[in-house]
Design an enzyme around this catalytic site. Sequence first.
Site, PDB file in Angstrom:
ATOM      1  N   ASP A   1      -2.665 -17.123 -16.165  1.00  0.00           N
ATOM      2  CA  ASP A   1      -3.299 -16.260 -15.162  1.00  0.00           C
ATOM      3  C   ASP A   1      -2.562 -16.392 -13.839  1.00  0.00           C
ATOM      4  O   ASP A   1      -3.062 -16.999 -12.878  1.00  0.00           O
ATOM      5  CB  ASP A   1      -4.789 -16.610 -15.044  1.00  0.00           C
ATOM      6  CG  ASP A   1      -5.554 -16.219 -16.299  1.00  0.00           C
ATOM      7  OD1 ASP A   1      -5.225 -15.168 -16.889  1.00  0.00           O
ATOM      8  OD2 ASP A   1      -6.446 -16.968 -16.714  1.00  0.00           O
TER       9      ASP A   1
ATOM     10  N   LYS B   1      -0.857 -16.917 -23.345  1.00  0.00           N
ATOM     11  CA  LYS B   1      -1.541 -15.627 -23.225  1.00  0.00           C
ATOM     12  C   LYS B   1      -1.133 -14.942 -21.922  1.00  0.00           C
ATOM     13  O   LYS B   1      -1.207 -15.544 -20.849  1.00  0.00           O
ATOM     14  CB  LYS B   1      -3.064 -15.832 -23.236  1.00  0.00           C
ATOM     15  CG  LYS B   1      -3.848 -14.549 -23.022  1.00  0.00           C
ATOM     16  CD  LYS B   1      -5.344 -14.750 -23.241  1.00  0.00           C
ATOM     17  CE  LYS B   1      -6.109 -15.134 -22.008  1.00  0.00           C
ATOM     18  NZ  LYS B   1      -6.216 -14.073 -20.993  1.00  0.00           N
TER      19      LYS B   1
ATOM     20  N   ASP C   1      -2.759  -9.933 -23.980  1.00  0.00           N
ATOM     21  CA  ASP C   1      -4.202  -9.701 -23.790  1.00  0.00           C
ATOM     22  C   ASP C   1      -4.402  -8.521 -22.833  1.00  0.00           C
ATOM     23  O   ASP C   1      -4.721  -8.709 -21.662  1.00  0.00           O
ATOM     24  CB  ASP C   1      -4.815 -11.000 -23.234  1.00  0.00           C
ATOM     25  CG  ASP C   1      -6.282 -10.880 -22.895  1.00  0.00           C
ATOM     26  OD1 ASP C   1      -6.965  -9.997 -23.445  1.00  0.00           O
ATOM     27  OD2 ASP C   1      -6.756 -11.699 -22.073  1.00  0.00           O
TER      28      ASP C   1
ATOM     29  N   LYS D   1      -6.290  -5.706 -23.861  1.00  0.00           N
ATOM     30  CA  LYS D   1      -7.601  -5.090 -24.189  1.00  0.00           C
ATOM     31  C   LYS D   1      -7.524  -3.567 -24.172  1.00  0.00           C
ATOM     32  O   LYS D   1      -8.235  -2.896 -23.419  1.00  0.00           O
ATOM     33  CB  LYS D   1      -8.679  -5.563 -23.212  1.00  0.00           C
ATOM     34  CG  LYS D   1      -8.858  -7.073 -23.161  1.00  0.00           C
ATOM     35  CD  LYS D   1      -9.988  -7.451 -22.219  1.00  0.00           C
ATOM     36  CE  LYS D   1     -10.225  -8.941 -22.149  1.00  0.00           C
ATOM     37  NZ  LYS D   1      -9.172  -9.679 -21.419  1.00  0.00           N
ATOM     38  N   PHE D   2      -6.689  -3.015 -25.042  1.00  0.00           N
ATOM     39  CA  PHE D   2      -6.518  -1.564 -25.059  1.00  0.00           C
ATOM     40  C   PHE D   2      -7.834  -0.863 -25.421  1.00  0.00           C
ATOM     41  O   PHE D   2      -8.565  -1.293 -26.330  1.00  0.00           O
ATOM     42  CB  PHE D   2      -5.457  -1.154 -26.093  1.00  0.00           C
ATOM     43  CG  PHE D   2      -4.076  -1.690 -25.792  1.00  0.00           C
ATOM     44  CD1 PHE D   2      -3.527  -1.589 -24.519  1.00  0.00           C
ATOM     45  CD2 PHE D   2      -3.303  -2.261 -26.796  1.00  0.00           C
ATOM     46  CE1 PHE D   2      -2.238  -2.059 -24.255  1.00  0.00           C
ATOM     47  CE2 PHE D   2      -2.025  -2.735 -26.548  1.00  0.00           C
ATOM     48  CZ  PHE D   2      -1.488  -2.630 -25.274  1.00  0.00           C
TER      49      PHE D   2
ATOM     50  N   ASP E   1      -8.790   3.328 -25.439  1.00  0.00           N
ATOM     51  CA  ASP E   1      -8.428   4.715 -25.096  1.00  0.00           C
ATOM     52  C   ASP E   1      -8.620   5.549 -26.363  1.00  0.00           C
ATOM     53  O   ASP E   1      -9.175   5.042 -27.351  1.00  0.00           O
ATOM     54  CB  ASP E   1      -6.971   4.749 -24.587  1.00  0.00           C
ATOM     55  CG  ASP E   1      -6.720   5.915 -23.628  1.00  0.00           C
ATOM     56  OD1 ASP E   1      -7.192   7.027 -23.916  1.00  0.00           O
ATOM     57  OD2 ASP E   1      -6.031   5.710 -22.611  1.00  0.00           O
ATOM     58  N   ILE E   2      -8.158   6.782 -26.367  1.00  0.00           N
ATOM     59  CA  ILE E   2      -8.290   7.587 -27.583  1.00  0.00           C
ATOM     60  C   ILE E   2      -7.416   6.960 -28.672  1.00  0.00           C
ATOM     61  O   ILE E   2      -6.439   6.253 -28.382  1.00  0.00           O
ATOM     62  CB  ILE E   2      -7.914   9.076 -27.341  1.00  0.00           C
ATOM     63  CG1 ILE E   2      -6.476   9.210 -26.841  1.00  0.00           C
ATOM     64  CG2 ILE E   2      -8.894   9.717 -26.372  1.00  0.00           C
ATOM     65  CD1 ILE E   2      -5.983  10.651 -26.790  1.00  0.00           C
TER      66      ILE E   2
ATOM     67  N   THR F   1      -5.048   7.784 -30.767  1.00  0.00           N
ATOM     68  CA  THR F   1      -3.589   7.935 -30.796  1.00  0.00           C
ATOM     69  C   THR F   1      -2.918   7.079 -29.728  1.00  0.00           C
ATOM     70  O   THR F   1      -1.902   6.429 -29.980  1.00  0.00           O
ATOM     71  CB  THR F   1      -3.215   9.418 -30.543  1.00  0.00           C
ATOM     72  OG1 THR F   1      -3.947  10.213 -31.460  1.00  0.00           O
ATOM     73  CG2 THR F   1      -1.735   9.651 -30.723  1.00  0.00           C
TER      74      THR F   1
ATOM     75  N   THR G   1     -17.889 -11.276 -21.552  1.00  0.00           N
ATOM     76  CA  THR G   1     -18.915 -12.287 -21.241  1.00  0.00           C
ATOM     77  C   THR G   1     -19.385 -12.177 -19.791  1.00  0.00           C
ATOM     78  O   THR G   1     -20.363 -12.806 -19.418  1.00  0.00           O
ATOM     79  CB  THR G   1     -18.372 -13.709 -21.501  1.00  0.00           C
ATOM     80  OG1 THR G   1     -17.069 -13.803 -20.946  1.00  0.00           O
ATOM     81  CG2 THR G   1     -18.342 -14.029 -22.966  1.00  0.00           C
TER      82      THR G   1
ATOM     83  N   ARG H   1     -13.690 -26.271 -21.859  1.00  0.00           N
ATOM     84  CA  ARG H   1     -13.448 -27.303 -20.846  1.00  0.00           C
ATOM     85  C   ARG H   1     -13.444 -28.669 -21.514  1.00  0.00           C
ATOM     86  O   ARG H   1     -14.472 -29.082 -22.074  1.00  0.00           O
ATOM     87  CB  ARG H   1     -14.525 -27.283 -19.751  1.00  0.00           C
ATOM     88  CG  ARG H   1     -14.434 -26.085 -18.804  1.00  0.00           C
ATOM     89  CD  ARG H   1     -13.172 -26.121 -17.967  1.00  0.00           C
ATOM     90  NE  ARG H   1     -13.002 -24.957 -17.099  1.00  0.00           N
ATOM     91  CZ  ARG H   1     -12.413 -23.817 -17.455  1.00  0.00           C
ATOM     92  NH1 ARG H   1     -11.945 -23.655 -18.681  1.00  0.00           N
ATOM     93  NH2 ARG H   1     -12.264 -22.841 -16.591  1.00  0.00           N
TER      94      ARG H   1
ATOM     95  N   GLN I   1     -16.721 -20.514 -15.114  1.00  0.00           N
ATOM     96  CA  GLN I   1     -17.250 -20.292 -16.472  1.00  0.00           C
ATOM     97  C   GLN I   1     -18.693 -20.785 -16.523  1.00  0.00           C
ATOM     98  O   GLN I   1     -19.002 -21.866 -16.041  1.00  0.00           O
ATOM     99  CB  GLN I   1     -16.410 -21.053 -17.516  1.00  0.00           C
ATOM    100  CG  GLN I   1     -14.965 -20.582 -17.630  1.00  0.00           C
ATOM    101  CD  GLN I   1     -14.830 -19.281 -18.414  1.00  0.00           C
ATOM    102  OE1 GLN I   1     -15.818 -18.619 -18.711  1.00  0.00           O
ATOM    103  NE2 GLN I   1     -13.601 -18.905 -18.718  1.00  0.00           N
TER     104      GLN I   1
ATOM    105  N   ARG J   1      -7.292 -22.816 -16.561  1.00  0.00           N
ATOM    106  CA  ARG J   1      -7.164 -23.780 -15.461  1.00  0.00           C
ATOM    107  C   ARG J   1      -7.099 -25.252 -15.843  1.00  0.00           C
ATOM    108  O   ARG J   1      -6.355 -26.001 -15.198  1.00  0.00           O
ATOM    109  CB  ARG J   1      -8.265 -23.508 -14.420  1.00  0.00           C
ATOM    110  CG  ARG J   1      -7.975 -22.240 -13.643  1.00  0.00           C
ATOM    111  CD  ARG J   1      -9.188 -21.641 -13.003  1.00  0.00           C
ATOM    112  NE  ARG J   1     -10.085 -21.073 -14.000  1.00  0.00           N
ATOM    113  CZ  ARG J   1     -11.192 -20.409 -13.713  1.00  0.00           C
ATOM    114  NH1 ARG J   1     -11.564 -20.246 -12.459  1.00  0.00           N
ATOM    115  NH2 ARG J   1     -11.950 -19.912 -14.681  1.00  0.00           N
TER     116      ARG J   1
HETATM  117  O1  C5P Z   1      -9.194 -20.878 -16.558  1.00  0.00           O
HETATM  118  P1  C5P Z   1     -10.029 -20.547 -17.761  1.00  0.00           P
HETATM  119  O2  C5P Z   1      -9.910 -21.556 -18.893  1.00  0.00           O
HETATM  120  O3  C5P Z   1     -11.465 -20.255 -17.391  1.00  0.00           O
HETATM  121  O4  C5P Z   1      -9.385 -19.185 -18.298  1.00  0.00           O
HETATM  122  C1  C5P Z   1      -9.914 -18.513 -19.403  1.00  0.00           C
HETATM  123  C2  C5P Z   1      -9.094 -17.330 -19.758  1.00  0.00           C
HETATM  124  O5  C5P Z   1      -9.780 -16.632 -20.781  1.00  0.00           O
HETATM  125  C3  C5P Z   1      -8.869 -16.305 -18.641  1.00  0.00           C
HETATM  126  O6  C5P Z   1      -7.613 -15.670 -18.885  1.00  0.00           O
HETATM  127  C4  C5P Z   1     -10.010 -15.334 -18.838  1.00  0.00           C
HETATM  128  O7  C5P Z   1      -9.707 -14.046 -18.373  1.00  0.00           O
HETATM  129  C5  C5P Z   1     -10.120 -15.329 -20.359  1.00  0.00           C
HETATM  130  N1  C5P Z   1     -11.412 -14.921 -20.877  1.00  0.00           N
HETATM  131  C6  C5P Z   1     -12.590 -15.558 -20.560  1.00  0.00           C
HETATM  132  N2  C5P Z   1     -13.774 -15.138 -21.103  1.00  0.00           N
HETATM  133  C7  C5P Z   1     -13.776 -14.097 -21.926  1.00  0.00           C
HETATM  134  C8  C5P Z   1     -12.605 -13.443 -22.269  1.00  0.00           C
HETATM  135  C9  C5P Z   1     -11.423 -13.890 -21.717  1.00  0.00           C
HETATM  136  O8  C5P Z   1     -12.596 -16.535 -19.825  1.00  0.00           O
HETATM  137  N3  C5P Z   1     -14.904 -13.733 -22.477  1.00  0.00           N
END
Ligand code: C5P
Length: 230
Positions: free
Chosen positions: A11, A33, A60, A62-63, A65-66, A68, A117, A178, A187, A208
């Site tokens: 990130d 990712k 990542d 997350k497409f 759209d339509i 095609t 989430t 974590r 989170q 993180r």
């Molecule tokens: O730093 P951290 O471990 O919280 O990062 C989690 C990663 O997972 C971030 O890239 C966040 O956008 C992604 N993510 C998330 N929860 C989701 C989907 C993706 O934390 N439901």
Amino acid sequence: MSKSRIIVALDFSSAAEALKLANQLDPQLCRLKIGMELFTAAGPSLIERLMSIGFDVFLDLKFHDIPTTVARACKAAGSLGVWMVNVHALGGRKMLIAARDAVPQGSTKLIAVTVLTSMNQDDLDDTGLRGQPEEIVRRLAQLSHDCALDGVVCSALEAPHLRQMLGNDFCLVTPGIRPAGNQSDDQKRITTPHQAILNGSNYLVIGRPITQAADPLFVCQRINAEIGNL
Ligand code: C5P
């Protein structure tokens, strides 16, 4: 190819920061990712660079759209040679099938996001979607499975139910991880790496706790050791 279940979330806002971290990590010990911020800033050349030093990349984006358009975007991701790519299951059956047709099974893994989430019941009610968040997650995970996607992104807390519903071959990718003793940051519902694997997760998305660590490689080694025998 890495055997690790860890996917490190890059990130960052620039290729330089991403490469600095990647150079401290080991492709045998984790995958990477790339999300929409980094991809928008750094583009496919960063992906090629990371793959050239041995990393599997989860794109990542997350497409949604339509059919095609999503199929063409998935095909482009497959041509880049990424290890995994994702779409929104809310794009519906036709979009999911088009995406699947564009990414042959056994090549790039194709997974779906069910419900973000960040959305609670009020947010879902605002959109007109019926049901409680967990019901909608299950419905969209089942739809993704029916359309032959390889898996879904889900909370480790949802993983036991989805594993039971969808069988052992369906891939569950779980963020919100974590290691014991880490702060939760923003989170809300967190799980340790060990518990996430016990709950049925295949891959753990970890940002993180690794990207902000004084010694990111050491944290990766420690987490791999914690989950290695499960
Ligand atoms: O730093 P951290 O471990 O919280 O990062 C989690 C990663 O997972 C971030 O890239 C966040 O956008 C992604 N993510 C998330 N929860 C989701 C989907 C993706 O934390 N439901």
